[in-house]
Design a protein around this motif. Structure first.
Motif, PDB file in Angstrom:
ATOM      1  N   THR A   7     -57.539  28.853  -1.980  1.00 20.82           N
ATOM      2  CA  THR A   7     -57.719  30.208  -2.468  1.00 20.82           C
ATOM      3  C   THR A   7     -59.202  30.525  -2.588  1.00 20.82           C
ATOM      4  OG1 THR A   7     -55.737  29.928  -3.808  1.00 20.82           O
ATOM      5  CG2 THR A   7     -57.113  31.812  -4.336  1.00 20.82           C
TER       6      THR A   7
ATOM      7  N   HIS B 116     -52.322  31.659   7.496  1.00 23.57           N
ATOM      8  CA  HIS B 116     -52.939  32.670   6.635  1.00 23.57           C
ATOM      9  C   HIS B 116     -52.266  33.996   6.954  1.00 23.57           C
ATOM     10  CE1 HIS B 116     -55.789  35.434   4.926  1.00 23.57           C
ATOM     11  NE2 HIS B 116     -56.135  35.877   6.119  1.00 23.57           N
TER      12      HIS B 116
ATOM     13  N   ASN C 107     -55.111  37.645  -3.379  1.00 26.99           N
ATOM     14  CA  ASN C 107     -56.382  37.126  -2.881  1.00 26.99           C
ATOM     15  C   ASN C 107     -56.168  36.362  -1.586  1.00 26.99           C
ATOM     16  OD1 ASN C 107     -57.826  38.122  -5.030  1.00 26.99           O
ATOM     17  ND2 ASN C 107     -57.906  36.189  -6.115  1.00 26.99           N
TER      18      ASN C 107
ATOM     19  N   HIS D 160     -55.700  33.526   0.867  1.00 29.44           N
ATOM     20  CA  HIS D 160     -55.098  32.198   0.777  1.00 29.44           C
ATOM     21  C   HIS D 160     -54.948  31.606   2.178  1.00 29.44           C
ATOM     22  CE1 HIS D 160     -53.569  33.909  -3.021  1.00 29.44           C
ATOM     23  NE2 HIS D 160     -53.478  32.660  -3.424  1.00 29.44           N
TER      24      HIS D 160
END
Length: 90
Positions: free
Chosen positions: A34, A77, A84, A86
């Protein structure tokens, strides 16, 4: 203490990223990278962040192979997420 907080163990941390195991899906070898900075896409990474991310992915992958004996992984991804940035390894 919440279940999430209890099992949200930080595996690795850098200036720009944090690696955790997924507390909701506790599968051996399932890791989430993250970004600490709010962003949505790989395109939003600075050159420094991109290099750091690749280094982290490689370190995790080496550990998955040597420690967990995992021979093959998927790295993905999703830019459609509202959360957010990751990257998932499993």
């Amino acid at each position: 203490m919440s279940f999430k907080k209890l099992f949200n163990i930080i595996i690795y941390k850098t200036k720009n990223f944090q690696v955790n195991q997924d507390w909701e899906v506790p599968i051996l070898g399932f890791f989430i990278i993250t970004s600490k900075r709010k962003m949505k896409s790989i395109m939003d990474l600075t050159e420094t962040e991109a290099q750091e991310l690749m280094t982290i992915i490689r370190k995790i992958r080496v550990a998955m192979k040597s420690v967990l004996k995992i021979k093959e992984v998927c790295v993905f991804h999703d830019e459609k997420t509202k959360f957010n940035f990751h990257v998932w390894l499993l």
